[in-house]
Write a protein that holds these residues in place. Structure first.
Motif, PDB file in Angstrom:
ATOM      1  N   ARG A   9      18.698 103.458  59.995  1.00  0.00           N
ATOM      2  CA  ARG A   9      18.394 104.823  60.466  1.00  0.00           C
ATOM      3  C   ARG A   9      18.149 105.727  59.261  1.00  0.00           C
ATOM      4  NH1 ARG A   9      21.105 109.660  62.071  1.00  0.00           N
ATOM      5  NH2 ARG A   9      20.176 110.603  63.942  1.00  0.00           N
ATOM      6  N   ILE A  10      17.020 106.410  59.270  1.00  0.00           N
ATOM      7  CA  ILE A  10      16.639 107.288  58.168  1.00  0.00           C
ATOM      8  C   ILE A  10      17.297 108.658  58.314  1.00  0.00           C
ATOM      9  CG2 ILE A  10      14.717 108.422  56.982  1.00  0.00           C
ATOM     10  CD1 ILE A  10      14.780 105.375  56.663  1.00  0.00           C
ATOM     11  N   ASN A  11      17.950 109.097  57.221  1.00  0.00           N
ATOM     12  CA  ASN A  11      18.540 110.434  57.171  1.00  0.00           C
ATOM     13  C   ASN A  11      17.984 111.132  55.933  1.00  0.00           C
ATOM     14  OD1 ASN A  11      20.045 112.752  56.991  1.00  0.00           O
ATOM     15  ND2 ASN A  11      22.044 111.754  57.043  1.00  0.00           N
ATOM     16  N   LEU A  12      17.074 112.059  56.157  1.00  0.00           N
ATOM     17  CA  LEU A  12      16.358 112.710  55.067  1.00  0.00           C
ATOM     18  C   LEU A  12      17.286 113.457  54.106  1.00  0.00           C
ATOM     19  CD1 LEU A  12      13.393 113.056  54.181  1.00  0.00           C
ATOM     20  CD2 LEU A  12      13.343 115.206  55.444  1.00  0.00           C
ATOM     21  N   HIS A  13      18.469 113.851  54.566  1.00  0.00           N
ATOM     22  CA  HIS A  13      19.399 114.626  53.734  1.00  0.00           C
ATOM     23  C   HIS A  13      20.328 113.752  52.897  1.00  0.00           C
ATOM     24  CE1 HIS A  13      17.964 118.136  55.851  1.00  0.00           C
ATOM     25  NE2 HIS A  13      18.242 117.563  57.008  1.00  0.00           N
ATOM     26  N   SER A  14      20.243 112.457  53.085  1.00  0.00           N
ATOM     27  CA  SER A  14      21.097 111.556  52.314  1.00  0.00           C
ATOM     28  C   SER A  14      20.378 110.218  52.136  1.00  0.00           C
ATOM     29  CB  SER A  14      22.436 111.342  53.036  1.00  0.00           C
ATOM     30  OG  SER A  14      23.246 110.444  52.316  1.00  0.00           O
ATOM     31  N   VAL A  15      19.422 110.198  51.218  1.00  0.00           N
ATOM     32  CA  VAL A  15      18.586 109.021  51.011  1.00  0.00           C
ATOM     33  C   VAL A  15      19.037 108.261  49.766  1.00  0.00           C
ATOM     34  CG1 VAL A  15      16.242 108.164  50.644  1.00  0.00           C
ATOM     35  CG2 VAL A  15      16.620 110.164  52.101  1.00  0.00           C
ATOM     36  N   ASN A  16      19.411 107.021  49.953  1.00  0.00           N
ATOM     37  CA  ASN A  16      19.795 106.163  48.832  1.00  0.00           C
ATOM     38  C   ASN A  16      18.641 105.206  48.521  1.00  0.00           C
ATOM     39  OD1 ASN A  16      22.463 107.166  48.490  1.00  0.00           O
ATOM     40  ND2 ASN A  16      23.104 105.995  50.291  1.00  0.00           N
ATOM     41  N   MET A  17      18.230 105.214  47.267  1.00  0.00           N
ATOM     42  CA  MET A  17      17.102 104.391  46.840  1.00  0.00           C
ATOM     43  C   MET A  17      17.572 103.319  45.875  1.00  0.00           C
ATOM     44  SD  MET A  17      14.182 107.305  46.434  1.00  0.00           S
ATOM     45  CE  MET A  17      13.886 108.446  47.807  1.00  0.00           C
ATOM     46  N   ILE A  18      16.787 102.238  45.803  1.00  0.00           N
ATOM     47  CA  ILE A  18      17.204 101.111  44.981  1.00  0.00           C
ATOM     48  C   ILE A  18      15.998 100.402  44.384  1.00  0.00           C
ATOM     49  CG2 ILE A  18      17.234  99.476  46.928  1.00  0.00           C
ATOM     50  CD1 ILE A  18      19.777  98.225  45.656  1.00  0.00           C
ATOM     51  N   ASN A  19      16.191  99.856  43.200  1.00  0.00           N
ATOM     52  CA  ASN A  19      15.211  98.966  42.567  1.00  0.00           C
ATOM     53  C   ASN A  19      15.967  97.759  42.041  1.00  0.00           C
ATOM     54  OD1 ASN A  19      14.129  98.197  39.576  1.00  0.00           O
ATOM     55  ND2 ASN A  19      12.419  98.476  40.978  1.00  0.00           N
ATOM     56  N   ILE A  20      15.415  96.573  42.238  1.00  0.00           N
ATOM     57  CA  ILE A  20      16.062  95.340  41.781  1.00  0.00           C
ATOM     58  C   ILE A  20      15.044  94.513  41.017  1.00  0.00           C
ATOM     59  CG2 ILE A  20      17.222  93.211  42.495  1.00  0.00           C
ATOM     60  CD1 ILE A  20      18.020  94.690  45.098  1.00  0.00           C
ATOM     61  N   GLY A  21      15.430  94.038  39.841  1.00  0.00           N
ATOM     62  CA  GLY A  21      14.524  93.185  39.075  1.00  0.00           C
ATOM     63  C   GLY A  21      14.963  93.048  37.634  1.00  0.00           C
ATOM     64  N   ARG A  22      14.363  92.088  36.967  1.00  0.00           N
ATOM     65  CA  ARG A  22      14.645  91.874  35.549  1.00  0.00           C
ATOM     66  C   ARG A  22      14.263  93.112  34.751  1.00  0.00           C
ATOM     67  NH1 ARG A  22      15.170  87.164  32.639  1.00  0.00           N
ATOM     68  NH2 ARG A  22      14.557  85.936  34.455  1.00  0.00           N
ATOM     69  N   PHE A  23      15.050  93.442  33.726  1.00  0.00           N
ATOM     70  CA  PHE A  23      14.737  94.590  32.882  1.00  0.00           C
ATOM     71  C   PHE A  23      13.605  94.220  31.917  1.00  0.00           C
ATOM     72  CE2 PHE A  23      19.387  95.582  33.698  1.00  0.00           C
ATOM     73  CZ  PHE A  23      19.109  96.561  34.642  1.00  0.00           C
TER      74      PHE A  23
END
Length: 377
Positions: A193-207
């Motif tokens: 469920r999308i909540n525009l006021h509390s959005v957690n973002m992520i990126n995964i991968g080799r540096f």
């Protein structure tokens, strides 16, 4: 009472069994087909992080062919390595009667597959896990084309993770597309469920620069102005100097308190994804991008670069050009989130099933078994 002797398979890793995508493919094959085949794997120096995991399914064979920093090449090493690989694989093949040699090690596959051919291994597989990098120079592309042509010539079967990877590397040689798999038993949230006021973002991968994490931070810097409650988690492994540069950049743009960095070896990936809403993946070059499937399986909206194959779209992915700047990416992401605020988003369940580990393992089983009982060539 006699027991059935399982055919022996030798997997040749890409630099070793570390935390990368190729290692994941090898481990998933071994785990998925352990009841049908007796697995062995060639690894290199330095010791890989997931060698112990493979040892649960099979035997390891170490060859010292690579520089201590991994795949970094010197001219002398470039000349000597094919001979070391060839004779190393010959020694291993002469000790064990392998039915299959499955090579994953990029441009270094041809000496391994030549050795397997000399030792009369009946099934010899050349595997393309990536696409040609767009910034490769003419000489590097020529070297890659020649190496892959030789490898495909010594192989009995060619496998590619996507149609694009197969066309890039195999040219006129016939190839079979076998996608990377996702463990749906672990990655199974399916909706979010999308909540525009509390959005957690992520990126995964080799540096690495290939994964373009600097751009991830730039996009998030623009997003944080429009979404005050947003946070970003960057999870990876590899080059410490690259990680230090990312941390310095986050501090430079004033986001140290909103951006967290985690070691991918120390986290439970399904749990990390379950706590997020958006996955950012602006890679400069990508062979497949299995993490895109894992993220969508956990109900995350995914925003990836157009360098990521479209085969990774199972309902929740959108592809944006890198020519669009960070502000442009941010505007599109905010617009999408605004449209979906308060609503549930879900993966296409039928589309993602074709990437299930058991189904993909059956594809490898068919390739391994093809011509297995025929005359050795």
């Amino acid at each position: 009472m006699s027991s059935v002797v399982k055919p022996k398979v030798l997997e040749v890793s890409f630099g070793g069994l570390g935390n990368g995508g190729v290692s994941s493919v090898i481990l998933e094959i071994a785990q998925g087909l352990k009841e049908d085949f007796d697995f062995h794997c060639v690894v290199f120096n330095p010791r890989g992080a997931r060698e112990e995991v493979f040892s649960q399914f099979g035997e390891l064979h170490r060859l010292c062919c690579y520089h201590a920093q991994g795949q970094k090449r010197s001219f002398t090493e470039l000349l000597v390595r094919p001979f070391r690989l060839f004779w190393g694989i010959v020694r291993i093949c002469r000790k064990y009667e392998f039915a299959v040699v499955h090579s994953h090690n990029g441009e270094d596959q041809w000496p391994c597959l030549l050795a397997a051919k000399v030792c009369k291994v009946p099934v010899r597989i050349c595997h393309a896990h990536n696409m040609l990098a767009p910034d490769d120079g003419m000489m590097k592309r020529l070297y890659k084309k020649l190496s892959w042509h030789l490898a495909a010539s010594f192989a009995t079967s060619c496998i590619a993770c996507t149609d694009g990877a197969g066309r890039d590397y195999f040219g006129k040689h016939r190839f079979t597309v076998v996608p990377n798999s996702v463990e749906l038993a672990r990655f199974n949230k399916l909706e979010n469920r999308i909540n525009l006021h509390s959005v957690n973002m992520i990126n995964i991968g080799r540096f690495t620069k290939q994964k373009n994490q600097l751009f991830v931070i730039d996009v998030f810097a623009c997003l944080s102005e429009k979404l005050p409650g947003a946070k970003l988690s960057i999870i990876g492994f590899g080059d410490d100097s690259e990680l230090d540069g990312l941390k310095a950049h986050a501090e430079e743009v004033g986001l140290s308190s909103l951006v967290s960095f985690k070691d991918g070896r120390d986290v439970d990936m399904p749990s990390e994804l379950a706590a997020c809403d958006v996955f950012l993946f602006p890679s400069k070059n990508e062979g497949f991008g299995i993490v895109m499937l894992e993220a969508q399986a956990m109900g995350l909206l995914c925003f990836a670069s157009t360098a990521v194959p479209r085969e990774t779209n199972v309902g929740l992915a959108q592809y944006l050009p890198l020519e669009l700047d960070a502000q442009g990416w941010a505007e599109i992401i905010v617009e999408k989130l605004s449209d979906l605020d308060g609503r549930y988003v879900a993966v296409d369940r039928e589309a993602i099933r074709k990437f299930d580990r058991e189904r993909v393992a059956e594809s490898y089983k068919r390739v391994y078994s093809k011509g297995l009982w025929g005359k050795r060539r």
